[in-house]
Design a protein around this motif. Structure first.
Motif, mmCIF file in Angstrom:
data_model
loop_
_atom_site.group_PDB
_atom_site.id
_atom_site.type_symbol
_atom_site.label_atom_id
_atom_site.label_comp_id
_atom_site.label_asym_id
_atom_site.label_seq_id
_atom_site.Cartn_x
_atom_site.Cartn_y
_atom_site.Cartn_z
ATOM 1 N N VAL A 21 0.866 -1.178 0.000
ATOM 2 C CA VAL A 21 0.000 0.000 0.000
ATOM 3 C C VAL A 21 0.899 1.223 0.000
ATOM 4 O O VAL A 21 1.655 1.452 0.951
ATOM 5 C CB VAL A 21 -0.922 0.011 1.232
ATOM 6 C CG1 VAL A 21 -1.776 1.269 1.247
ATOM 7 C CG2 VAL A 21 -1.800 -1.232 1.240
ATOM 8 N N ARG B 148 -0.340 8.100 4.135
ATOM 9 C CA ARG B 148 -1.738 8.541 4.189
ATOM 10 C C ARG B 148 -2.676 7.419 3.754
ATOM 11 O O ARG B 148 -3.699 7.165 4.391
ATOM 12 C CB ARG B 148 -1.926 9.759 3.284
ATOM 13 C CG ARG B 148 -3.293 10.397 3.382
ATOM 14 C CD ARG B 148 -3.391 11.564 2.405
ATOM 15 N NE ARG B 148 -2.249 12.455 2.528
ATOM 16 C CZ ARG B 148 -1.358 12.699 1.565
ATOM 17 N NH1 ARG B 148 -1.494 12.128 0.378
ATOM 18 N NH2 ARG B 148 -0.341 13.502 1.770
ATOM 19 N N GLN B 149 -2.317 6.742 2.664
ATOM 20 C CA GLN B 149 -3.173 5.666 2.172
ATOM 21 C C GLN B 149 -3.275 4.521 3.184
ATOM 22 O O GLN B 149 -4.331 3.901 3.342
ATOM 23 C CB GLN B 149 -2.653 5.124 0.843
ATOM 24 C CG GLN B 149 -2.918 6.019 -0.340
ATOM 25 C CD GLN B 149 -2.018 7.250 -0.356
ATOM 26 O OE1 GLN B 149 -2.477 8.376 -0.112
ATOM 27 N NE2 GLN B 149 -0.731 7.047 -0.622
ATOM 28 N N ARG B 150 -2.194 4.250 3.885
ATOM 29 C CA ARG B 150 -2.208 3.186 4.891
ATOM 30 C C ARG B 150 -3.145 3.555 6.041
ATOM 31 O O ARG B 150 -3.863 2.709 6.570
ATOM 32 C CB ARG B 150 -0.787 2.929 5.395
ATOM 33 C CG ARG B 150 0.106 2.297 4.323
ATOM 34 C CD ARG B 150 1.558 2.209 4.776
ATOM 35 N NE ARG B 150 1.730 1.308 5.908
ATOM 36 C CZ ARG B 150 1.803 -0.007 5.813
ATOM 37 N NH1 ARG B 150 1.699 -0.594 4.629
ATOM 38 N NH2 ARG B 150 1.976 -0.750 6.880
ATOM 39 N N ILE C 279 -5.783 5.544 5.805
ATOM 40 C CA ILE C 279 -7.154 5.459 5.290
ATOM 41 C C ILE C 279 -7.617 4.013 5.258
ATOM 42 O O ILE C 279 -8.729 3.680 5.711
ATOM 43 C CB ILE C 279 -7.225 6.081 3.883
ATOM 44 C CG1 ILE C 279 -7.038 7.607 3.961
ATOM 45 C CG2 ILE C 279 -8.563 5.746 3.202
ATOM 46 C CD1 ILE C 279 -6.895 8.280 2.605
ATOM 47 N N LEU C 280 -6.761 3.122 4.748
ATOM 48 C CA LEU C 280 -7.148 1.715 4.655
ATOM 49 C C LEU C 280 -7.360 1.112 6.046
ATOM 50 O O LEU C 280 -8.319 0.361 6.271
ATOM 51 C CB LEU C 280 -6.086 0.924 3.900
ATOM 52 C CG LEU C 280 -6.378 -0.567 3.736
ATOM 53 C CD1 LEU C 280 -7.696 -0.796 3.002
ATOM 54 C CD2 LEU C 280 -5.235 -1.277 3.020
ATOM 55 N N THR D 146 -7.824 11.233 -3.511
ATOM 56 C CA THR D 146 -6.637 10.729 -4.207
ATOM 57 C C THR D 146 -6.132 9.447 -3.553
ATOM 58 O O THR D 146 -5.735 8.494 -4.244
ATOM 59 C CB THR D 146 -5.523 11.791 -4.213
ATOM 60 O OG1 THR D 146 -5.992 12.962 -4.874
ATOM 61 C CG2 THR D 146 -4.282 11.271 -4.923
ATOM 62 N N GLY D 147 -6.157 9.430 -2.215
ATOM 63 C CA GLY D 147 -5.712 8.248 -1.499
ATOM 64 C C GLY D 147 -6.566 7.024 -1.806
ATOM 65 O O GLY D 147 -6.043 5.918 -1.979
ATOM 66 N N ILE D 148 -7.882 7.223 -1.900
ATOM 67 C CA ILE D 148 -8.776 6.119 -2.249
ATOM 68 C C ILE D 148 -8.462 5.610 -3.648
ATOM 69 O O ILE D 148 -8.419 4.391 -3.892
ATOM 70 C CB ILE D 148 -10.249 6.564 -2.156
ATOM 71 C CG1 ILE D 148 -10.635 6.876 -0.704
ATOM 72 C CG2 ILE D 148 -11.176 5.521 -2.764
ATOM 73 C CD1 ILE D 148 -10.698 5.664 0.198
ATOM 74 N N MET E 55 -5.618 5.740 -5.179
ATOM 75 C CA MET E 55 -4.343 5.018 -5.148
ATOM 76 C C MET E 55 -4.505 3.627 -4.520
ATOM 77 O O MET E 55 -3.866 2.661 -4.953
ATOM 78 C CB MET E 55 -3.302 5.841 -4.383
ATOM 79 C CG MET E 55 -2.920 7.139 -5.077
ATOM 80 S SD MET E 55 -1.680 8.108 -4.171
ATOM 81 C CE MET E 55 -0.224 7.085 -4.403
ATOM 82 N N LEU E 56 -5.366 3.525 -3.511
ATOM 83 C CA LEU E 56 -5.638 2.220 -2.911
ATOM 84 C C LEU E 56 -6.254 1.270 -3.926
ATOM 85 O O LEU E 56 -5.839 0.113 -4.062
ATOM 86 C CB LEU E 56 -6.583 2.376 -1.715
ATOM 87 C CG LEU E 56 -5.980 2.852 -0.395
ATOM 88 C CD1 LEU E 56 -7.090 3.085 0.629
ATOM 89 C CD2 LEU E 56 -4.979 1.840 0.128
#
Length: 281
Positions: free
Chosen positions: A32, A36-38, A40-41, A76-78, A80-81
């Motif tokens: 991941v 930030r993305q981590r 969010i997940l 954006t993070g979503i 990228m996930l």
């Protein structure tokens, strides 16, 4: 990465938060991208199948200091996930957009927290039926899902409360397993586990009570009373309080070798309740 018995074709995305965050599609690990993305997940994985409002995701990632571009960064993070999951062979629908936020699709994802809680609930159901050996097996299987402190590599301030609650769940379940072992008459076998738990949770009186009972029923009355002395001293030094009435009553019963504390033969039936039962927390 934890495993379960479900078919990978129906739940190809696997997410583990009971330790470092780990993600996989089937047997393949997924990286991941980005701190930030981590975050969010992890927030979505803690509430699988539930809509998590965008505001809550922002709070989880930035706590009380979100940038003006926070909503756009979440979007954006979503993206990228989803891209990372699709590139690994997973479904884009694993993370769904909703009117007020986002949701982890529980039909396409399995999360170790869900598996853990299911096993503990099943263990309690087995206990109610008097099937204590099966209950112990389920609790042990649940504990195998833990790979370290929950969310240990997720440092977002907004997720600290979640991590603390998971650790409390873990402590309660570990003590639950010890209680089952005591009910099965495995007094000596459970002592090493209880010693480790007491060391990890030194202020939890109910753990000390279980350890005292296990030691006493193993013929170690002096050691059991020393546990009481040590916890009484620790509570006085750290918190300025005395042990609760349940622990004091148990210590007195051990001192006078109360017959109600005598070891019971191994059984799959829960022991009868007595006024000297170890205090729970």
């Amino acid at each position: 990465m934890f495993t379960d018995d479900r078919d990978d074709t129906s739940r190809p995305v696997r997410i583990a938060v009971l330790g470092p965050l780990e993600v996989g599609v089937g047997p393949k690990p997924v990286t991941v991208p980005g701190h930030r993305q981590r975050g969010i997940l992890a927030t979505l994985a803690l509430q699988p199948g539930r809509i998590v409002a965008t505001d809550h995701l922002i709070e989880a990632v930035w706590y009380d200091k979100p940038p003006r571009t926070a909503m756009g960064q979440v979007q954006t993070g979503i993206w990228m996930l989803r891209t990372a999951l699709v590139n690994a062979g997973g479904p884009a629908e694993a993370v769904q957009s909703c009117a007020t936020g986002y949701r982890l699709n529980s039909e396409l994802c399995s999360v170790d927290v869900t598996s853990y809680r299911t096993k503990i609930a099943d263990a309690r159901a087995m206990q109610r039926r008097g099937r204590l050996d099966e209950a112990v097996r389920l609790v042990r299987s649940a504990h195998e899902l833990w790979r370290g402190p929950a969310l240990v590599d997720i440092t977002h301030r907004g997720l600290r409360g979640w991590a603390a609650r998971l650790e409390e769940e873990h402590a309660v379940a570990l003590q639950y397993r010890a209680s089952l072992e005591l009910q099965l008459g495995r007094h000596e076998e459970v002592i090493p586990d209880l010693l480790e738990l007491v060391d990890h949770y030194p202020m939890r009186e109910s753990l000390h009570a279980d350890l005292m009972l296990a030691l006493y029923r193993s013929g170690r009355q002096a050691d059991a009373l020393k546990v009481f002395h040590d916890v009484r001293q620790a509570l006085a030094e750290e918190l300025g309080i005395d042990p609760g009435p349940g622990l004091r009553t148990l210590a007195q019963a051990i001192l006078r070798q109360d017959s109600r504390l005598a070891p019971r033969p191994a059984t799959n039936q829960p022991p009868p309740h007595t006024a000297l039962s170890a205090p729970r927390s």
